[in-house]
Design a protein around this motif. Structure first.
Motif, PDB file in Angstrom:
ATOM      1  N   GLY A 395       0.799  -1.218   0.000  1.00 22.47           N
ATOM      2  CA  GLY A 395       0.000   0.000   0.000  1.00 22.47           C
ATOM      3  C   GLY A 395       0.832   1.269   0.000  1.00 22.47           C
ATOM      4  N   LEU A 396       2.099   1.161   0.423  1.00 15.58           N
ATOM      5  CA  LEU A 396       2.952   2.358   0.397  1.00 15.58           C
ATOM      6  C   LEU A 396       3.183   2.783  -1.057  1.00 15.58           C
ATOM      7  CD1 LEU A 396       5.479   1.275   3.187  1.00 15.58           C
ATOM      8  CD2 LEU A 396       3.652   2.966   3.386  1.00 15.58           C
ATOM      9  N   THR A 397       3.342   1.792  -1.940  1.00 18.25           N
ATOM     10  CA  THR A 397       3.484   2.073  -3.369  1.00 18.25           C
ATOM     11  C   THR A 397       2.241   2.779  -3.907  1.00 18.25           C
ATOM     12  OG1 THR A 397       4.845   0.106  -3.657  1.00 18.25           O
ATOM     13  CG2 THR A 397       3.820   0.988  -5.637  1.00 18.25           C
ATOM     14  N   ASP A 398       1.079   2.369  -3.402  1.00 17.94           N
ATOM     15  CA  ASP A 398      -0.177   2.904  -3.932  1.00 17.94           C
ATOM     16  C   ASP A 398      -0.543   4.275  -3.371  1.00 17.94           C
ATOM     17  OD1 ASP A 398      -0.532   0.575  -5.413  1.00 17.94           O
ATOM     18  OD2 ASP A 398      -1.571  -0.439  -3.772  1.00 17.94           O
ATOM     19  N   THR A 399       0.166   4.733  -2.355  1.00  8.61           N
ATOM     20  CA  THR A 399      -0.249   5.985  -1.716  1.00  8.61           C
ATOM     21  C   THR A 399       0.820   7.073  -1.699  1.00  8.61           C
ATOM     22  OG1 THR A 399       0.359   5.010   0.433  1.00  8.61           O
ATOM     23  CG2 THR A 399      -1.962   4.923  -0.171  1.00  8.61           C
ATOM     24  N   VAL A 400       2.082   6.676  -1.849  1.00  5.53           N
ATOM     25  CA  VAL A 400       3.147   7.681  -1.769  1.00  5.53           C
ATOM     26  C   VAL A 400       3.896   7.749  -3.102  1.00  5.53           C
ATOM     27  CG1 VAL A 400       5.187   8.488  -0.525  1.00  5.53           C
ATOM     28  CG2 VAL A 400       3.399   7.234   0.709  1.00  5.53           C
ATOM     29  N   THR A 401       4.023   8.945  -3.625  1.00 14.36           N
ATOM     30  CA  THR A 401       4.732   9.190  -4.883  1.00 14.36           C
ATOM     31  C   THR A 401       5.984  10.007  -4.576  1.00 14.36           C
ATOM     32  OG1 THR A 401       2.615   9.266  -6.018  1.00 14.36           O
ATOM     33  CG2 THR A 401       4.497  10.193  -7.200  1.00 14.36           C
ATOM     34  N   ASP A 402       7.100   9.575  -5.131  1.00 15.43           N
ATOM     35  CA  ASP A 402       8.365  10.243  -4.813  1.00 15.43           C
ATOM     36  C   ASP A 402       8.450  11.607  -5.499  1.00 15.43           C
ATOM     37  OD1 ASP A 402      11.371   9.348  -3.762  1.00 15.43           O
ATOM     38  OD2 ASP A 402      11.329  10.945  -5.274  1.00 15.43           O
ATOM     39  N   VAL A 403       8.740  12.615  -4.707  1.00 17.60           N
ATOM     40  CA  VAL A 403       8.748  13.979  -5.229  1.00 17.60           C
ATOM     41  C   VAL A 403       9.997  14.270  -6.061  1.00 17.60           C
ATOM     42  CG1 VAL A 403       9.798  15.017  -3.169  1.00 17.60           C
ATOM     43  CG2 VAL A 403       8.301  16.400  -4.614  1.00 17.60           C
ATOM     44  N   THR A 404      11.088  13.521  -5.818  1.00 16.37           N
ATOM     45  CA  THR A 404      12.286  13.715  -6.631  1.00 16.37           C
ATOM     46  C   THR A 404      11.998  13.302  -8.078  1.00 16.37           C
ATOM     47  OG1 THR A 404      13.495  12.982  -4.680  1.00 16.37           O
ATOM     48  CG2 THR A 404      14.786  13.356  -6.664  1.00 16.37           C
ATOM     49  N   HIS A 405      11.271  12.211  -8.209  1.00 11.21           N
ATOM     50  CA  HIS A 405      10.994  11.693  -9.549  1.00 11.21           C
ATOM     51  C   HIS A 405       9.775  12.337 -10.190  1.00 11.21           C
ATOM     52  CE1 HIS A 405      13.358   8.293  -7.684  1.00 11.21           C
ATOM     53  NE2 HIS A 405      14.127   8.800  -8.620  1.00 11.21           N
ATOM     54  N   ASP A 406       8.871  12.817  -9.362  1.00 15.87           N
ATOM     55  CA  ASP A 406       7.662  13.445  -9.892  1.00 15.87           C
ATOM     56  C   ASP A 406       7.379  14.722  -9.100  1.00 15.87           C
ATOM     57  OD1 ASP A 406       5.201  14.159 -10.871  1.00 15.87           O
ATOM     58  OD2 ASP A 406       4.319  12.156 -10.690  1.00 15.87           O
ATOM     59  N   PRO A 407       8.141  15.793  -9.427  1.00 15.63           N
ATOM     60  CA  PRO A 407       8.074  17.018  -8.617  1.00 15.63           C
ATOM     61  C   PRO A 407       6.675  17.637  -8.571  1.00 15.63           C
ATOM     62  CG  PRO A 407       9.937  17.089 -10.140  1.00 15.63           C
ATOM     63  CD  PRO A 407       9.120  15.893 -10.507  1.00 15.63           C
ATOM     64  N   LYS A 408       5.856  17.379  -9.593  1.00  9.76           N
ATOM     65  CA  LYS A 408       4.525  18.001  -9.628  1.00  9.76           C
ATOM     66  C   LYS A 408       3.524  17.290  -8.730  1.00  9.76           C
ATOM     67  CE  LYS A 408       3.769  20.674 -13.791  1.00  9.76           C
ATOM     68  NZ  LYS A 408       4.192  20.202 -15.112  1.00  9.76           N
ATOM     69  N   HIS A 409       3.598  15.944  -8.710  1.00  8.07           N
ATOM     70  CA  HIS A 409       2.591  15.177  -7.972  1.00  8.07           C
ATOM     71  C   HIS A 409       3.130  14.511  -6.716  1.00  8.07           C
ATOM     72  CE1 HIS A 409       1.483  15.126 -12.313  1.00  8.07           C
ATOM     73  NE2 HIS A 409       0.362  15.612 -11.793  1.00  8.07           N
ATOM     74  N   GLY A 410       4.447  14.521  -6.558  1.00 12.42           N
ATOM     75  CA  GLY A 410       5.050  13.796  -5.443  1.00 12.42           C
ATOM     76  C   GLY A 410       4.529  14.275  -4.098  1.00 12.42           C
ATOM     77  N   ASN A 411       4.351  13.310  -3.169  1.00 10.42           N
ATOM     78  CA  ASN A 411       3.906  13.681  -1.818  1.00 10.42           C
ATOM     79  C   ASN A 411       4.803  13.086  -0.737  1.00 10.42           C
ATOM     80  OD1 ASN A 411       3.175  11.049  -2.065  1.00 10.42           O
ATOM     81  ND2 ASN A 411       0.985  11.340  -1.680  1.00 10.42           N
ATOM     82  N   GLY A 412       5.948  12.533  -1.154  1.00  8.73           N
ATOM     83  CA  GLY A 412       6.839  11.939  -0.163  1.00  8.73           C
ATOM     84  C   GLY A 412       8.156  11.512  -0.780  1.00  8.73           C
ATOM     85  N   PHE A 413       8.894  10.690  -0.043  1.00  3.19           N
ATOM     86  CA  PHE A 413      10.168  10.169  -0.536  1.00  3.19           C
ATOM     87  C   PHE A 413      10.112   8.646  -0.463  1.00  3.19           C
ATOM     88  CE2 PHE A 413      10.897  14.481   0.677  1.00  3.19           C
ATOM     89  CZ  PHE A 413      11.749  14.970  -0.314  1.00  3.19           C
ATOM     90  N   VAL A 414      10.551   8.010  -1.553  1.00  6.28           N
ATOM     91  CA  VAL A 414      10.365   6.569  -1.685  1.00  6.28           C
ATOM     92  C   VAL A 414      11.705   5.914  -2.016  1.00  6.28           C
ATOM     93  CG1 VAL A 414       9.134   4.759  -2.961  1.00  6.28           C
ATOM     94  CG2 VAL A 414       8.014   6.972  -2.550  1.00  6.28           C
ATOM     95  N   PHE A 415      11.965   4.756  -1.399  1.00  7.68           N
ATOM     96  CA  PHE A 415      13.118   3.949  -1.807  1.00  7.68           C
ATOM     97  C   PHE A 415      12.664   2.510  -2.013  1.00  7.68           C
ATOM     98  CE2 PHE A 415      13.923   1.669   2.193  1.00  7.68           C
ATOM     99  CZ  PHE A 415      13.233   2.457   3.111  1.00  7.68           C
TER     100      PHE A 415
END
Ligand code: ADP
Length: 471
Positions: A395-415
């Motif tokens: 569910g983390l994949t489904d709810t958090v988008t990495d802002v480094t990779h998607d500066p417009k829609h990102g809402n967090g940091f993902v590894f």
């Protein structure tokens, strides 16, 4: 739709983790959509107050009948049936008793045997995790010829596949399930009775709590031995994302926090940070990034990655506040690290109010989970404008988008990689972002704008029930 919502936990009557949150909030959202939903819960020791007394009812199990008492309560207007059986449930905790097999085997059967006493005939019994997962097996076998149960369908939601409820053959015999069910096509799993498997085999529909986890559990890595069965059941398997209770988790009205705030008054959030630093006896500074974590302290939650990474996170100049309880093998090193470092505080306990203060007071929220069926922590933190740093799983994949990779829609940091270095790398990116200040305000606003209330998912469950009825 008439729904009996069966769960071992339901907040605020009984909560251990996310299952309690879901069972305390999804039924409410379903009721708001017009469904007649009633919760069924064992009456544990902490549930002192009850409302109506619907009298005794008989549960056919163990080769005879056992008497339980049906009482009622309610959660935000949603009726709750309490199965009162003191020898099994009148204890201080929800789980972790030697006779849990018997306790929840009884629960699975009582869910069906209480219907005449309640005079409630649901279209769907919605079972949640292994504790209620025997009900579909009874329904399809012991009750197959009982016309009263003929139009009752069942849905199983898997909240966590790791916990399956495995017990011996003697418990199977005690349940009174027909001997034919003891086979690899039935409830047997390598010589054990497997409750979760029973639910997956016999429920009309099966779902998990996020689309990604629904795919993951069909692989050996996440399937815990049931991936083959889940692949075979793929046509009745789906993932429906959990929501959070937007009333309980609401920074605009939260009674637990020092200062309430909204998206348009985000500048006030810093007062919660200051209050948290003070409470945790951390050096008070708005400029120092504060990482919070609220979690069970178990392998699932990524402690094997977090603990080795902590020294580097602290070296990078962050303050860290962890709230959680769980396994000693993780609690001890956390306590040792905290003792040695003034910028790390570990509260090793369960504390609902402190959880609110951490969600509100932190800049970032850590969730380096090894696996995560849905995860509520990241959704709660987003609602509080606290930016999540998560591993890309379930569910983390489904709810958090990495802002480094998607500066417009990102809402967090993902590894991605399950390794301390990967968490450190993501945290470095997060801290750089925080310190540069560029885009920080809009990132937090975007976080708060992510809508994980139950509205959409409750509607999806409504359609899921309709499909079960049509099955
Ligand atoms: P899980 O159900 O696997 O434990 P979730 O992220 O789905 O994880 O849900 C965890 C819930 O339990 C959240 O509401 C979180 O705030 C709460 N929680 C976990 N640990 C604690 C704790 N020590 N004190 C207070 N709340 C906690």
């Amino acid at each position: 739709m008439k729904v009996l919502f069966a769960s071992a936990e339901a907040y605020p009557l009984a909560k251990v983790g996310g299952l309690g949150d879901v069972a305390g909030s999804l039924p409410k959202a379903l009721s708001a959509l017009g469904h007649d939903v009633r919760i069924a819960l064992p009456r544990y020791g902490m549930i002192r107050e009850t409302k109506e007394d619907l009298g005794p009812f008989q549960v056919r199990i163990g080769g005879g009948t056992e008497e339980a008492h049906l009482r009622t309560s309610s959660i935000d207007g949603v009726p709750v049936y309490l199965i009162d059986k003191p020898d099994l449930y009148d204890r201080p905790k929800v789980y972790e008793y030697e006779d849990d097999g018997k306790r929840f085997g009884f629960f699975g059967k009582a869910l069906l045997d209480l219907l005449p006493a309640a005079d409630f005939w649901p279209d769907v019994i919605h079972c949640n995790d292994w504790h209620s997962a025997l009900a579909p097996a009874f329904l399809k076998t012991s009750y197959a010829d009982d016309p009263r149960y003929g139009s009752v369908k069942s849905v199983l939601t898997i909240h966590n596949l790791q916990h399956q409820g495995l017990f011996g053959r003697d418990l199977f015999d005690w349940t009174g399930l027909p001997a034919a069910a003891w086979s690899p096509e039935g409830v047997e799993f390598y010589g054990k009775l497997n409750f979760m498997k029973a639910g997956i085999v016999y429920a009309d529909l099966v779902n998990t709590v996020s689309p990604t986890y629904a795919k993951e559990i069909q692989t050996p890595e996440y399937g815990y031995g049931l991936d083959g069965l889940l692949r075979a059941r793929a046509s009745v398997l789906s993932g429906i994302l959990n929501g959070i209770d937007a009333d309980v988790w609401n920074p605009a009205e939260d009674a637990h926090v020092a200062r309430r705030y909204t998206k348009s008054s985000l500048d006030r959030k810093v007062e919660n940070k200051r209050a948290l630093q003070k409470e945790a006896k951390l050096p008070a500074s708005a400029k120092v990034p504060l990482l919070g974590m609220v979690s069970r302290i178990t392998e699932q939650k990524g402690l094997d990655v977090l603990i080795p990474a902590l020294p580097q996170l602290l070296e990078a100049g962050a303050q860290v506040v962890v709230l959680g309880a769980g396994e000693k093998k993780y609690e001890d090193p956390l306590a040792d690290l905290a003792k040695a470092n003034g910028n790390l505080v570990a509260y090793l306990k369960y504390d609902e109010a402190l959880a609110h203060r951490i969600y509100a007071g932190s800049d970032f929220f850590l969730m380096p989970s090894k696996f995560e069926p849905c995860g509520l922590g990241q959704m709660i933190s987003l609602r509080y404008g606290t930016v999540p740093i998560v591993r890309a799983t379930g569910g983390l994949t489904d709810t958090v988008t990495d802002v480094t990779h998607d500066p417009k829609h990102g809402n967090g940091f993902v590894f991605s990689e399950y390794a301390p270095g990967a968490l450190v790398e993501a945290t470095h990116r997060a801290l750089d972002f925080f310190r540069s200040g560029r885009g920080w305000a809009s990132l937090r606003k975007r976080a708060m704008a992510s809508d994980f209330s139950w509205k959409a998912s409750a509607a999806e469950y409504g359609r899921w029930y309709a499909r079960a009825v049509a099955a």
